[in-house]
Design an enzyme around this catalytic site. Structure first.
Site, PDB file in Angstrom:
ATOM      1  N   GLU A 232     -92.741 -39.567  52.664  1.00 42.76           N
ATOM      2  CA  GLU A 232     -91.678 -40.048  51.431  1.00 42.76           C
ATOM      3  C   GLU A 232     -92.402 -41.112  50.480  1.00 42.76           C
ATOM      4  O   GLU A 232     -91.730 -41.946  50.323  1.00 42.76           O
ATOM      5  CB  GLU A 232     -90.326 -40.222  51.991  1.00 42.76           C
ATOM      6  CG  GLU A 232     -89.356 -39.938  50.883  1.00 42.76           C
ATOM      7  CD  GLU A 232     -87.921 -40.565  51.270  1.00 42.76           C
ATOM      8  OE1 GLU A 232     -87.109 -39.412  51.915  1.00 42.76           O
ATOM      9  OE2 GLU A 232     -87.268 -41.578  51.070  1.00 42.76           O
TER      10      GLU A 232
ATOM     11  N   GLU B 130     -85.163 -51.626  49.051  1.00 41.51           N
ATOM     12  CA  GLU B 130     -85.963 -50.536  49.427  1.00 41.51           C
ATOM     13  C   GLU B 130     -87.141 -50.492  48.230  1.00 41.51           C
ATOM     14  O   GLU B 130     -88.283 -50.083  48.721  1.00 41.51           O
ATOM     15  CB  GLU B 130     -85.312 -49.412  49.228  1.00 41.51           C
ATOM     16  CG  GLU B 130     -84.256 -49.313  50.462  1.00 41.51           C
ATOM     17  CD  GLU B 130     -83.019 -50.210  50.430  1.00 41.51           C
ATOM     18  OE1 GLU B 130     -82.854 -50.776  49.307  1.00 41.51           O
ATOM     19  OE2 GLU B 130     -82.078 -50.287  51.478  1.00 41.51           O
TER      20      GLU B 130
ATOM     21  N   HIS C  29     -73.328 -47.330  51.103  1.00 40.04           N
ATOM     22  CA  HIS C  29     -73.722 -48.333  51.999  1.00 40.04           C
ATOM     23  C   HIS C  29     -74.787 -49.152  51.144  1.00 40.04           C
ATOM     24  O   HIS C  29     -75.023 -50.262  51.545  1.00 40.04           O
ATOM     25  CB  HIS C  29     -74.213 -47.666  53.174  1.00 40.04           C
ATOM     26  CG  HIS C  29     -75.786 -47.089  52.791  1.00 40.04           C
ATOM     27  ND1 HIS C  29     -76.749 -47.671  52.587  1.00 40.04           N
ATOM     28  CD2 HIS C  29     -75.979 -45.692  52.671  1.00 40.04           C
ATOM     29  CE1 HIS C  29     -77.883 -46.918  52.322  1.00 40.04           C
ATOM     30  NE2 HIS C  29     -77.335 -45.702  52.175  1.00 40.04           N
TER      31      HIS C  29
ATOM     32  N   ARG D 274     -76.755 -52.051  49.331  1.00 41.96           N
ATOM     33  CA  ARG D 274     -76.403 -53.530  49.350  1.00 41.96           C
ATOM     34  C   ARG D 274     -76.225 -53.894  47.866  1.00 41.96           C
ATOM     35  O   ARG D 274     -75.372 -54.923  47.767  1.00 41.96           O
ATOM     36  CB  ARG D 274     -78.021 -54.164  49.627  1.00 41.96           C
ATOM     37  CG  ARG D 274     -77.812 -54.449  51.279  1.00 41.96           C
ATOM     38  CD  ARG D 274     -79.325 -54.755  51.587  1.00 41.96           C
ATOM     39  NE  ARG D 274     -79.517 -54.603  52.811  1.00 41.96           N
ATOM     40  CZ  ARG D 274     -79.178 -55.432  53.928  1.00 41.96           C
ATOM     41  NH1 ARG D 274     -78.976 -56.733  53.861  1.00 41.96           N
ATOM     42  NH2 ARG D 274     -79.447 -54.997  55.258  1.00 41.96           N
TER      43      ARG D 274
ATOM     44  N   ASP E   5     -88.570 -46.263  52.962  1.00 42.60           N
ATOM     45  CA  ASP E   5     -88.323 -47.479  52.266  1.00 42.60           C
ATOM     46  C   ASP E   5     -87.374 -48.583  53.168  1.00 42.60           C
ATOM     47  O   ASP E   5     -87.127 -49.627  52.691  1.00 42.60           O
ATOM     48  CB  ASP E   5     -88.028 -47.443  50.747  1.00 42.60           C
ATOM     49  CG  ASP E   5     -86.608 -46.722  51.017  1.00 42.60           C
ATOM     50  OD1 ASP E   5     -86.058 -46.648  51.945  1.00 42.60           O
ATOM     51  OD2 ASP E   5     -86.147 -46.173  49.844  1.00 42.60           O
TER      52      ASP E   5
ATOM     53  N   HIS F 147     -69.724 -45.835  56.627  1.00 34.99           N
ATOM     54  CA  HIS F 147     -70.942 -46.421  57.120  1.00 34.99           C
ATOM     55  C   HIS F 147     -70.406 -47.882  58.281  1.00 34.99           C
ATOM     56  O   HIS F 147     -69.371 -48.344  57.702  1.00 34.99           O
ATOM     57  CB  HIS F 147     -71.788 -47.056  56.180  1.00 34.99           C
ATOM     58  CG  HIS F 147     -73.220 -47.488  56.397  1.00 34.99           C
ATOM     59  ND1 HIS F 147     -73.570 -48.502  56.916  1.00 34.99           N
ATOM     60  CD2 HIS F 147     -74.391 -46.643  56.260  1.00 34.99           C
ATOM     61  CE1 HIS F 147     -74.817 -48.523  57.085  1.00 34.99           C
ATOM     62  NE2 HIS F 147     -75.405 -47.405  56.800  1.00 34.99           N
TER      63      HIS F 147
HETATM   64  C1  UD1 Z   1     -80.277 -49.638  56.112  1.00 37.56           C
HETATM   65  C2  UD1 Z   1     -81.735 -49.468  55.154  1.00 37.56           C
HETATM   66  C3  UD1 Z   1     -81.461 -48.490  54.001  1.00 37.56           C
HETATM   67  C4  UD1 Z   1     -80.929 -47.192  54.289  1.00 37.56           C
HETATM   68  C5  UD1 Z   1     -79.746 -47.417  55.336  1.00 37.56           C
HETATM   69  C6  UD1 Z   1     -79.314 -45.977  55.814  1.00 37.56           C
HETATM   70  C7  UD1 Z   1     -82.983 -51.531  55.044  1.00 37.56           C
HETATM   71  C8  UD1 Z   1     -83.307 -52.733  53.987  1.00 37.56           C
HETATM   72  N1  UD1 Z   1     -81.971 -50.837  54.679  1.00 37.56           N
HETATM   73  O1  UD1 Z   1     -79.620 -50.220  55.128  1.00 37.56           O
HETATM   74  O2  UD1 Z   1     -82.537 -48.347  53.204  1.00 37.56           O
HETATM   75  O3  UD1 Z   1     -80.546 -46.625  53.174  1.00 37.56           O
HETATM   76  O4  UD1 Z   1     -80.082 -48.180  56.372  1.00 37.56           O
HETATM   77  O5  UD1 Z   1     -78.079 -46.038  56.366  1.00 37.56           O
HETATM   78  O6  UD1 Z   1     -83.528 -51.094  55.845  1.00 37.56           O
HETATM   79  N2  UD1 Z   1     -74.464 -51.145  61.694  1.00 37.56           N
HETATM   80  C9  UD1 Z   1     -73.941 -50.735  62.849  1.00 37.56           C
HETATM   81  N3  UD1 Z   1     -74.283 -49.744  63.707  1.00 37.56           N
HETATM   82  C10 UD1 Z   1     -75.230 -48.711  63.080  1.00 37.56           C
HETATM   83  C11 UD1 Z   1     -75.793 -49.199  61.728  1.00 37.56           C
HETATM   84  C12 UD1 Z   1     -75.222 -50.214  61.134  1.00 37.56           C
HETATM   85  O7  UD1 Z   1     -72.888 -51.254  63.448  1.00 37.56           O
HETATM   86  O8  UD1 Z   1     -75.458 -47.820  63.910  1.00 37.56           O
HETATM   87  C13 UD1 Z   1     -74.174 -52.244  61.054  1.00 37.56           C
HETATM   88  C14 UD1 Z   1     -74.625 -53.554  61.732  1.00 37.56           C
HETATM   89  O9  UD1 Z   1     -73.651 -54.580  61.544  1.00 37.56           O
HETATM   90  C15 UD1 Z   1     -75.977 -53.925  60.968  1.00 37.56           C
HETATM   91  C16 UD1 Z   1     -75.307 -53.402  59.312  1.00 37.56           C
HETATM   92  O10 UD1 Z   1     -74.481 -52.243  59.723  1.00 37.56           O
HETATM   93  O11 UD1 Z   1     -76.369 -55.380  60.886  1.00 37.56           O
HETATM   94  C17 UD1 Z   1     -76.495 -53.185  58.406  1.00 37.56           C
HETATM   95  O12 UD1 Z   1     -77.576 -52.287  58.992  1.00 37.56           O
HETATM   96  P1  UD1 Z   1     -78.905 -52.471  58.136  1.00 37.56           P
HETATM   97  O13 UD1 Z   1     -80.115 -51.722  58.632  1.00 37.56           O
HETATM   98  O14 UD1 Z   1     -79.477 -53.758  58.077  1.00 37.56           O
HETATM   99  O15 UD1 Z   1     -78.773 -52.089  56.615  1.00 37.56           O
HETATM  100  P2  UD1 Z   1     -78.078 -50.808  55.889  1.00 37.56           P
HETATM  101  O16 UD1 Z   1     -77.106 -51.308  55.025  1.00 37.56           O
HETATM  102  O17 UD1 Z   1     -77.539 -49.905  57.099  1.00 37.56           O
HETATM  103  N1  UDP Z   2     -75.408 -38.440  57.023  1.00 37.19           N
HETATM  104  C1  UDP Z   2     -74.818 -38.018  58.163  1.00 37.19           C
HETATM  105  N2  UDP Z   2     -73.427 -38.384  58.415  1.00 37.19           N
HETATM  106  C2  UDP Z   2     -72.797 -38.992  57.931  1.00 37.19           C
HETATM  107  C3  UDP Z   2     -73.381 -39.350  56.407  1.00 37.19           C
HETATM  108  C4  UDP Z   2     -74.479 -39.123  56.124  1.00 37.19           C
HETATM  109  O1  UDP Z   2     -75.650 -37.522  59.166  1.00 37.19           O
HETATM  110  O2  UDP Z   2     -71.631 -39.348  58.189  1.00 37.19           O
HETATM  111  C5  UDP Z   2     -76.749 -38.040  56.792  1.00 37.19           C
HETATM  112  C6  UDP Z   2     -77.129 -37.344  55.472  1.00 37.19           C
HETATM  113  O3  UDP Z   2     -77.082 -36.052  55.721  1.00 37.19           O
HETATM  114  C7  UDP Z   2     -78.591 -37.847  55.134  1.00 37.19           C
HETATM  115  C8  UDP Z   2     -78.437 -39.122  55.695  1.00 37.19           C
HETATM  116  O4  UDP Z   2     -77.426 -39.319  56.747  1.00 37.19           O
HETATM  117  O5  UDP Z   2     -79.413 -36.932  55.543  1.00 37.19           O
HETATM  118  C9  UDP Z   2     -78.204 -40.271  54.544  1.00 37.19           C
HETATM  119  O6  UDP Z   2     -78.246 -41.535  55.204  1.00 37.19           O
HETATM  120  P1  UDP Z   2     -77.792 -42.615  54.388  1.00 37.19           P
HETATM  121  O7  UDP Z   2     -77.046 -42.360  53.352  1.00 37.19           O
HETATM  122  O8  UDP Z   2     -77.300 -43.684  55.424  1.00 37.19           O
HETATM  123  O9  UDP Z   2     -79.210 -43.414  53.949  1.00 37.19           O
HETATM  124  P2  UDP Z   2     -80.046 -43.123  52.600  1.00 37.19           P
HETATM  125  O10 UDP Z   2     -80.479 -41.714  52.597  1.00 37.19           O
HETATM  126  O11 UDP Z   2     -79.241 -43.716  51.369  1.00 37.19           O
HETATM  127  O12 UDP Z   2     -81.186 -44.005  53.012  1.00 37.19           O
END
Ligand code: UD1
Ligand code: UDP
Length: 376
Positions: A120, A134, A215, A217, A98, A248
């Site tokens: 999924e 999502e 994490h 939103r 998602d 995160h």
């Molecule tokens: C995204 C997904 C969410 C998923 C989550 C897993 C969407 C809409 N959301 O949310 O479904 O559960 O990832 O973690 O697709 N950032 C970094 N480095 C990284 C990753 C993120 O700096 O490696 C920071 C950046 O500033 C980025 C922000 O996090 O702009 C948000 O990342 P984004 O992928 O937009 O949203 P998530 O909340 O991570």
């Molecule tokens: N995870 C990880 N390191 C961390 C926190 C989570 O590898 O410090 C793994 C966790 O085991 C799971 C996945 O990341 O498999 C979940 O990711 P996240 O919570 O970012 O996204 P979501 O599952 O909510 O989409």
């Protein structure tokens, strides 16, 4: 023999973890030429997964910017994939779950008339605003996909309710359990695992570890402030606990968490753990507080109780099994529920029974076999 060219498209940490076992198996299967496309929606957190599972990326779109908006992210992925598909057209793409990466990939593949397999599939809260965005993303994926790999019977039912063609839905289990089992096996053969960020599990051996991730939103702003206040209260009230919180990298999460919690004695804030580190600490934890989807699926298999800091879940199976409970982001509720688990042995025992409602570790095998039938 004709080989099928398939692209596995991913962009975030959970997509990479959940697609890793599939990529490994596709690479070994003589029916396929498998290419990995990374949108780079995440950067550091994605790289950690690629490194651990030894995933080689064939096409990298590198889209991430700090604090990206959903629209700018979508726009970059659309343009990047459009260009890619103009020059390289696979027989099928795999998308997962998602995320913006998966929803936009489905859309661009549809424009290019490329077949889409959605992994999924069928998770629903039936509330478009929770989780946001999502719930909308997975519905759009459901509309565009040609193959729907549902992790559970319940997810299949949701797809049927939306008039998805029954013959295109396959219940496979969730590939996260494949990834978890693979990782646990690797950990068994490597007892020496150390934490890259300096955390020493041994020094916590007399403590009850509460592992926290967050994490979503919907929790950004008020929700995270309330969660941090709850964690501070728990840490102050219960000396026997140690809270470990791999934060995160989203600045909207990181800034608040460090502001409220960096000075508390029995709270360790760290950068995100690599997947094996995280699996290791999940197994060692007394309980987990999270708003993550993946963690709700993994922890029941490890027998660790989970309190979910959300009002809704698209994963009702573990809630029904009694090992996961929804507590929202309300400070008092979180404190009360954690206190109950720390003080009431029977309650804790009932929630820490291990269960595997999300799969048996064979999901990728089933996905590959159905893909061959579909493409042949
Ligand atoms: C995204 C997904 C969410 C998923 C989550 C897993 C969407 C809409 N959301 O949310 O479904 O559960 O990832 O973690 O697709 N950032 C970094 N480095 C990284 C990753 C993120 O700096 O490696 C920071 C950046 O500033 C980025 C922000 O996090 O702009 C948000 O990342 P984004 O992928 O937009 O949203 P998530 O909340 O991570
Ligand atoms: N995870 C990880 N390191 C961390 C926190 C989570 O590898 O410090 C793994 C966790 O085991 C799971 C996945 O990341 O498999 C979940 O990711 P996240 O919570 O970012 O996204 P979501 O599952 O909510 O989409």
């Amino acid at each position: 023999m004709k080989k099928f060219t398939v692209f596995v498209i991913l962009g975030t940490r959970p997509e990479a973890i959940k697609m890793a076992p599939l990529i490994i198996q596709l690479n070994k299967n003589e029916n396929f030429i498998c290419k990995v496309v990374s949108t780079g929606q995440h950067k550091e957190m994605l790289k950690q997964v690629f490194t651990f599972f030894k995933i080689k990326v064939d096409f990298e779109l590198n889209v991430m910017t700090k604090n990206q908006t959903l629209s700018s992210l979508s726009q970059k992925i659309i343009l990047g994939l459009d260009k890619l598909f103009l020059n390289n057209k696979p027989d099928l793409i795999y998308v997962h779950g998602d995320t913006t990466t998966s929803m936009v990939s489905s859309l661009v593949a549809f424009y290019h008339q490329i077949k889409i397999a959605h992994i999924e599939a069928g998770l629903r809260t039936n509330n478009l605003l929770s989780p946001f965005p999502e719930e909308a993303n997975r519905k759009i994926n459901g509309v565009l996909a040609n193959l729907h790999f549902a992790p559970t019977e319940n997810a299949k039912k949701s797809l049927i309710k939306e008039n998805t063609e029954k013959s295109k839905i396959f219940v496979t289990g969730n590939t996260v359990i494949d990834a978890l089992f693979l990782t646990k096996n690797k950990l068994k053969s490597n007892n020496e695992l150390t934490f890259d960020n300096g955390l020493k599990l041994k020094s916590l051996k007399d403590k009850k570890i509460i592992l926290v991730t967050g994490h979503r939103r919907e929790n950004i702003g008020e929700g995270f402030i309330s969660i941090c206040k709850a964690l501070k209260t728990i840490a102050n009230r219960h000396e026997q606990v140690h809270i470990v919180f791999p934060v995160h990298l989203n600045p909207n999460v990181k800034d608040v968490v460090f502001k409220y919690l960096s000075q508390v004695n029995n709270i360790t804030l760290t950068s995100p753990f690599s997947y094996p580190e995280f699996v290791n600490i999940m197994s060692a934890s007394y309980l987990i507080l999270t708003d993550s989807g993946g963690v709700q699926e993994e922890a029941p298999s490890l027998g660790v109780p989970v309190l979910v800091m959300r009002d809704t879940t698209e994963r009702p199976e573990a809630v029904e099994a009694g090992t996961v409970k929804l507590v929202g982001a309300n400070c008092d509720r979180i404190v009360d529920e954690v206190s109950l688990l720390l003080t009431n042995k029977k309650y804790y025992f009932d929630m820490s029974k291990s269960s595997n409602p999300y799969g048996d570790g064979e999901a990728c095998k089933k996905i590959i076999s159905q893909t061959i039938d579909f493409l042949t």
